[in-house]
Design an enzyme around this catalytic site. Structure first.
Site, short mmCIF file in Angstrom:
data_model
loop_
_atom_site.label_atom_id
_atom_site.label_comp_id
_atom_site.label_asym_id
_atom_site.label_seq_id
_atom_site.Cartn_x
_atom_site.Cartn_y
_atom_site.Cartn_z
CG ASP A 16 -2.26 -2.89 -6.37
OD1 ASP A 16 -1.05 -3.11 -6.55
OD2 ASP A 16 -2.78 -2.86 -5.24
NE ARG A 96 -11.37 5.75 -2.38
CZ ARG A 96 -10.23 6.09 -2.95
NH1 ARG A 96 -10.21 7.04 -3.88
NH2 ARG A 96 -9.10 5.51 -2.61
CG ASP A 125 -10.98 3.32 -0.28
OD1 ASP A 125 -11.70 4.15 0.29
OD2 ASP A 125 -9.80 3.51 -0.59
CB SER A 179 -0.59 2.06 0.86
OG SER A 179 -1.79 2.16 0.13
#
Length: 402
Positions: A16, A96, A125, A179
């Site tokens: 990605d 994050r 996210d 994932s």
């Protein structure tokens, strides 16, 4: 965003973000700076450097942030006993704000006008990264490719990689159907068969823990030492925050501790099924509540419990850098000044069992009052009668009216 000539990309080196790197160069005709963080995900991050260099990147940041992550983010969160929707220990959420912080700092260092991330437009996210970035630098620009491009499937990403000569490891091999996101606090799994909330997760999916039924038949005992609400030693050995978490992940995982399978409510509005392994966090939460039970005043403890769901939601939804979270943290940290002592726990087949707690300096447990034996006048039981009558007064009045 035609004024953007440099952007800092949160870069993992995977499919990605490698596609995003090239897409940014083509779409925005800008220079890309990559930032790769080691948060204890258990995978080598250095290969991201070679990958970025092969794609023409000149400014590459690869940083070991494990201690900062544990000390300044995970440990403060556990002082609050934060848990989202009664189950989730916020492993992805708490990582994050640190990534957002470094993205903004690197942008300032390198003169970049924007930051970019690989979060999709469906998830939490994107909110966490961007609220953090805007909170730390109101003038920063954010590029979220998943909200702009049409590469909305893995096959389209692979095709783009082929067209632009982007190397993709294991492109022809077997790929995990999940994932995954990992750091010192947890590893998460989404997608694949987990998209059916009735389907049981495959045993082969789990990476950090053994199944409780196959865990050792002999329990493991640990003694955790606390100072101001933080674990500072295990079994008498002083450890840094990151070392504490690494050690607990290993030992608790070996005892089948930390697995979780939940359906949670995402901030964007949809429900999502995910599985998590959080061995260290499971132990830390249980043990911290145990030492607080001995050292915190009743009303302080109850007030913390009332505020905790709000605090946990702030972290889950991306408001770590918001003034209300900082205000709550100040209060939480103040409550931890007396949270000192030791907790002894037993780890056995998926269970964290508290078997002892003590505090030489801050225990509020008075054995002379709590005893079932003769208390030698430390507590006059006759006083309870008036206490009960006064508290029953309103109930008696209401009862007469009925």
């Amino acid at each position: 965003m035609s004024d953007i000539n440099k952007v800092v990309l949160a870069y993992s080196g995977g499919l990605d973000t490698s596609v995003i790197l090239k897409w940014l160069q083509d779409k925005y005709q800008c220079e890309v700076v990559t930032f790769t963080a080691d948060l204890g995900q258990g995978e080598e991050v250095e290969p991201a450097r070679a990958k970025a260099q092969s794609l023409g990147i000149k400014e590459i940041y690869i940083e070991d942030l494990r201690e900062e992550f544990a000390r300044d983010f995970v440990f403060p969160m556990f002082r609050a006993n934060a848990i989202y929707e009664g189950e989730y220990l916020l492993g992805t959420s708490i990582a994050r704000p640190l990534i957002a912080k470094r993205l903004v700092e690197i942008a300032a260092q390198t003169g970049a006008q924007a930051v970019s991330h690989g979060a999709t437009g469906k998830g939490n996210d994107q909110v966490r990264f961007e609220l953090g970035a805007y909170g730390l630098n109101p003038n920063i620009k954010v590029i979220a490719p998943w909200r702009e491009w049409d590469l909305l499937s893995r096959q389209k990403l692979l095709d783009y990689a082929d067209q632009h000569g982007i190397p993709v490891e294991m492109k022809q091999g077997k790929k995990s159907p999940y994932s995954m996101d990992a750091n010192l606090l947890h590893i998460s799994y989404e997608g694949g068969i987990l998209e059916d909330p009735w389907a049981e997760a495959e045993e082969s999916m789990w990476r950090w823990s053994v199944a409780p039924e196959t865990a050792p038949d002999k329990p493991t005992y640990l003694e955790l030492t606390y100072e101001k609400g933080d674990i500072v030693a295990i079994n008498g050995e002083t450890m840094s925050p990151a070392t504490v978490m690494s050690y607990l992940n290993k030992v608790a995982g070996e005892n089948g501790i930390g697995r979780l399978d939940i359906v949670e409510n995402r901030y964007v509005g949809m429900k999502s099924r995910g599985c998590y392994e959080t061995p260290a966090g499971t132990v830390m939460l249980r043990a911290h509540r145990a030492i607080e039970s001995l050292t915190l005043d009743r009303e302080v403890a109850h007030l913390k419990d009332e505020l905790m769901p709000r605090y946990a939601s702030l972290i889950y939804n991306g408001y770590w850098w918001a003034p209300e979270r900082k205000m709550m943290q100040t209060m939480i940290d103040a409550s931890q000044q007396t949270v000192n002592g030791d907790v002894r726990i037993k780890l056995y087949k998926g269970n964290v069992i508290v078997v002892g707690r003590r505090s030489a300096t801050d225990s509020l447990f008075d054995e002379s009052m709590a005893t079932f034996e003769d208390d030698a006048g430390a507590y006059d039981q006759k006083d309870a009668e008036g206490f009960i009558k006064l508290n029953a007064l309103r109930l008696k009045i209401a009862g007469k009216k009925r």
